[in-house]
Write an enzyme that holds these catalytic residues in place. Structure first.
Site, PDB file in Angstrom:
ATOM      1  N   PRO A 144      34.095 -11.245  50.990  1.00 25.74           N
ATOM      2  CA  PRO A 144      33.709 -10.727  49.670  1.00 25.74           C
ATOM      3  C   PRO A 144      34.714  -9.738  49.087  1.00 25.74           C
ATOM      4  O   PRO A 144      35.020  -9.787  47.889  1.00 25.74           O
ATOM      5  CB  PRO A 144      32.384 -10.014  49.940  1.00 25.74           C
ATOM      6  CG  PRO A 144      31.950 -10.410  51.298  1.00 25.74           C
ATOM      7  CD  PRO A 144      33.091 -11.012  52.024  1.00 25.74           C
ATOM      8  N   LYS A 145      35.237  -8.861  49.903  1.00 24.99           N
ATOM      9  CA  LYS A 145      36.132  -7.817  49.396  1.00 24.99           C
ATOM     10  C   LYS A 145      37.490  -8.380  48.977  1.00 24.99           C
ATOM     11  O   LYS A 145      38.010  -8.054  47.906  1.00 24.99           O
ATOM     12  CB  LYS A 145      36.288  -6.736  50.474  1.00 24.99           C
ATOM     13  CG  LYS A 145      37.036  -5.546  50.010  1.00 24.99           C
ATOM     14  CD  LYS A 145      38.408  -5.546  50.571  1.00 24.99           C
ATOM     15  CE  LYS A 145      39.371  -4.795  49.723  1.00 24.99           C
ATOM     16  NZ  LYS A 145      40.674  -4.700  50.363  1.00 24.99           N
ATOM     17  N   VAL A 146      38.058  -9.234  49.830  1.00 29.90           N
ATOM     18  CA  VAL A 146      39.345  -9.854  49.480  1.00 29.90           C
ATOM     19  C   VAL A 146      39.171 -10.690  48.213  1.00 29.90           C
ATOM     20  O   VAL A 146      40.005 -10.648  47.300  1.00 29.90           O
ATOM     21  CB  VAL A 146      39.887 -10.696  50.665  1.00 29.90           C
ATOM     22  CG1 VAL A 146      41.055 -11.566  50.230  1.00 29.90           C
ATOM     23  CG2 VAL A 146      40.317  -9.765  51.807  1.00 29.90           C
ATOM     24  N   CYS A 184      39.210  -8.467  45.181  1.00 26.84           N
ATOM     25  CA  CYS A 184      40.580  -8.027  44.842  1.00 26.84           C
ATOM     26  C   CYS A 184      41.322  -9.120  44.088  1.00 26.84           C
ATOM     27  O   CYS A 184      42.000  -8.862  43.083  1.00 26.84           O
ATOM     28  CB  CYS A 184      41.359  -7.631  46.098  1.00 26.84           C
ATOM     29  SG  CYS A 184      40.823  -6.058  46.807  1.00 26.84           S
ATOM     30  N   VAL A 224      35.075  -3.433  47.464  1.00 23.33           N
ATOM     31  CA  VAL A 224      34.697  -2.288  48.310  1.00 23.33           C
ATOM     32  C   VAL A 224      35.384  -2.402  49.658  1.00 23.33           C
ATOM     33  O   VAL A 224      35.007  -3.202  50.507  1.00 23.33           O
ATOM     34  CB  VAL A 224      33.169  -2.220  48.509  1.00 23.33           C
ATOM     35  CG1 VAL A 224      32.807  -0.962  49.295  1.00 23.33           C
ATOM     36  CG2 VAL A 224      32.450  -2.221  47.167  1.00 23.33           C
TER      37      VAL A 224
END
Ligand code: 8HG
Length: 291
Positions: free
Chosen positions: A219-221, A224, A238
């Site tokens: 989710p975070k990558v 970005c 996050v």
């Protein structure tokens, strides 16, 4: 926001640019291919173009930039966006007001999608100097040479250029356990089973889910990639730093990543990505002082 583009003997000048600081833009964590020179200018390679960018008064000098590429640089540097307005809205929040003071010249770059995907796969559990080194090594090994002031720089490879890279090659570039993810993701993109241009048109949550079909993308990558290369300014990536600042100032210490993301998106809405970037840059400066 800029007034006009003019040529000078070494490149182009973007006149009268506000809300723009080289250090804030290139050292706020969003990109990995820009390096500061002793005179405060930054040299970098973006979409197969190597340039040196400096600022004098309110003018941005793109040394090595071609006049016909002016639109590219205006878009890359996000110069058509009114950051004054974004900062006014976000400054209503006291924490963000402080964060914005610290990084008032941040702009979110519009970076090339494939490069951003590979760079942020490398970013997982990694530190920024190591990420920069691996991205540079991949460019040297698989990209093309370009010249700026008689010095050689390297473009980031296209999926086709990276196609023949093996897991061992990428480990030698410093990618570690992420080497396998890069090989697999490049293959998935070349096979066409993930259509990046289509993902770019989807709403943020759906686009995030789609990107997570690529190997090595959580989710975070994904957030970005959405924020830095697909223009999704409501994405709220996050990582441990953003988690720390959000838990310290906004939320209970035991709140999980998904909840922090949801809170950030609900609170900052269409400007969540910008808020995240001011906070990321601010909290890295505060470092150990939060606990
Ligand atoms: O700009 C960034 N935002 C967020 N939320 N995380 C980032 C950015 N840049 C960056 O490198 N990271 C992550 O932070 C990658 C890595 O996990 C860590 C580096 O300190």
């Amino acid at each position: 926001m800029y007034k006009e583009v003019v040529k000078y003997e070494k490149g182009i000048v973007l006149k009268d640019v506000r809300d723009f600081e080289l250090k804030h833009i290139f050292d706020c964590g969003q990109c990995f291919r820009w390096n500061e020179e002793p005179d405060g200018s930054y040299i970098g390679v973006a979409s197969k173009k190597a340039v040196r960018i400096s600022k004098k008064h309110e003018d941005i000098y793109i040394h090595g930039g071609k006049f016909e590429d002016a639109d590219f640089w205006i878009s890359y540097l996000d110069l058509n966006r009114d950051y004054k307005k974004i900062k006014e809205v976000l400054s209503k929040d006291k924490i963000l007001m402080e964060a914005i003071k610290h990084g008032e010249g941040i702009r979110i770059l519009n970076q090339e999608i494939f490069e951003t995907i590979i760079s942020f796969i490398i970013s997982a559990n990694n530190r920024i100097p190591m990420i920069k080194r691996a991205v540079e090594n991949i460019s040297k090994r698989f990209g093309e040479e370009i010249l700026l002031d008689n010095k050689i720089y390297y473009t980031f490879p296209s999926p086709e250029e990276l196609k023949n890279a093996t897991v061992d090659d990428l480990k030698n570039c410093g990618c570690g356990f992420r080497a396998e993810y890069i090989v697999e993701t490049t293959r998935q993109i070349l096979d066409g089973n993930v259509n990046l241009n289509e993902i770019k048109t989807m709403p943020t949550d759906k686009a995030q889910k789609e990107l997570m079909n690529l190997k090595g993308i959580g989710p975070k990558v994904a957030d970005c990639i959405l924020l830095f290369s697909m223009g999704k300014h409501d994405a709220f990536p996050v990582d441990v730093w953003v988690k720390r600042v959000m838990q310290h100032f906004y939320l209970a210490p035991d709140v999980n990543l998904a909840k922090i993301r949801e809170y950030g998106r609900n609170t900052f809405g269409e400007y969540a990505g910008f808020a995240q970037q001011y906070l990321f840059y601010y909290v890295r400066e505060l470092k150990g002082k939060l606990e």
